[in-house]
Write an enzyme that holds these catalytic residues in place. Structure first.
Site, PDB file in Angstrom:
ATOM      1  N   ASP A   1     -58.641  33.683  14.824  1.00  0.00           N
ATOM      2  CA  ASP A   1     -59.168  34.868  15.505  1.00  0.00           C
ATOM      3  C   ASP A   1     -60.130  34.388  16.588  1.00  0.00           C
ATOM      4  OD1 ASP A   1     -61.578  34.291  14.229  1.00  0.00           O
ATOM      5  OD2 ASP A   1     -61.731  36.226  13.208  1.00  0.00           O
TER       6      ASP A   1
ATOM      7  N   CYS B   1     -61.072  31.124  11.271  1.00  0.00           N
ATOM      8  CA  CYS B   1     -61.870  32.262  11.728  1.00  0.00           C
ATOM      9  C   CYS B   1     -63.323  31.820  11.743  1.00  0.00           C
ATOM     10  CB  CYS B   1     -61.620  33.493  10.867  1.00  0.00           C
ATOM     11  SG  CYS B   1     -62.045  33.354   9.118  1.00  0.00           S
TER      12      CYS B   1
ATOM     13  N   THR C   1     -65.705  32.053   9.415  1.00  0.00           N
ATOM     14  CA  THR C   1     -66.084  31.394   8.156  1.00  0.00           C
ATOM     15  C   THR C   1     -64.918  30.744   7.425  1.00  0.00           C
ATOM     16  OG1 THR C   1     -65.701  33.429   6.935  1.00  0.00           O
ATOM     17  CG2 THR C   1     -67.949  33.060   7.773  1.00  0.00           C
TER      18      THR C   1
ATOM     19  N   HIS D   1     -53.125  18.976  -5.933  1.00  0.00           N
ATOM     20  CA  HIS D   1     -53.162  19.750  -7.178  1.00  0.00           C
ATOM     21  C   HIS D   1     -52.622  21.171  -7.011  1.00  0.00           C
ATOM     22  CE1 HIS D   1     -56.403  17.192  -9.472  1.00  0.00           C
ATOM     23  NE2 HIS D   1     -55.432  16.468  -8.950  1.00  0.00           N
TER      24      HIS D   1
ATOM     25  N   HIS E   1     -49.506  19.629 -12.625  1.00  0.00           N
ATOM     26  CA  HIS E   1     -50.017  20.471 -11.541  1.00  0.00           C
ATOM     27  C   HIS E   1     -48.987  21.526 -11.139  1.00  0.00           C
ATOM     28  CE1 HIS E   1     -53.417  17.833 -11.365  1.00  0.00           C
ATOM     29  NE2 HIS E   1     -52.618  16.787 -11.215  1.00  0.00           N
TER      30      HIS E   1
END
Ligand code: RB5
Length: 145
Positions: A8, A65, A67, A98, A133
């Site tokens: 963004d 973005c 954060t 994993h 996993h």
């Protein structure tokens, strides 16, 4: 290797920086925008990259973005997609080894450009380890239904 990338308005600088590096390495990068500072809604970008990584022939996706949080929440709503919000190289490696994440989500306002690039390198340089996993990843996907 073929990678889908999107950001963004809060992540366009990292997107350009990462995309340029990957392209210089001979990696095919498809840019899903945005490419200006005009405000856009991160779920729209997450949806475009997430569905492309799920449905098309991409090795992985990168979403950025401010954060990394909004992109990861949105991408994880797409059926079949596993997106990991990461802020360090170890987590990026584990996200692939994993969790077999399809996408990593970065925050331009949180993680500096050089660390973000190292995180990307850590992620794309790893393989899923399978075995126990895989059982756990299958259980995650079973929760989704
Ligand atoms: C946009 O201002 C900001 O909310 C977005 O980039 C992201 O940080 C959301 O999680």
């Amino acid at each position: 290797m073929k990678i889908a990338i999107g950001a963004d308005h809060g992540g366009i600088n990292h997107k350009t920086y990462i995309k340029n590096y990957l392209t210089e390495q001979g990696i095919e990068v498809t840019d899903f925008g945005t490419n200006t500072t005009e405000s856009v809604d991160y779920p729209d970008i997450a949806l475009a990259v997430g569905t492309a990584v799920r449905d098309e022939d991409y090795d992985c996706g990168i979403l950025i973005c401010g954060t990394g949080i909004g992109m990861s929440i949105a991408a994880n709503k797409i059926h079949g997609v596993r997106a990991a919000h990461v802020t360090d190289c170890y987590s990026a490696k584990m996200a692939k080894q994993h969790n077999d994440a399809h996408i990593i989500c970065l925050g331009e306002r949180i993680t500096g450009p050089d660390l973000a690039l190292e995180i990307v390198k850590s992620f794309i340089g790893e393989k899923h380890l399978g075995g126990r996993h895989s059982n756990r990843v299958n259980k995650i996907m079973a929760i989704e239904g």
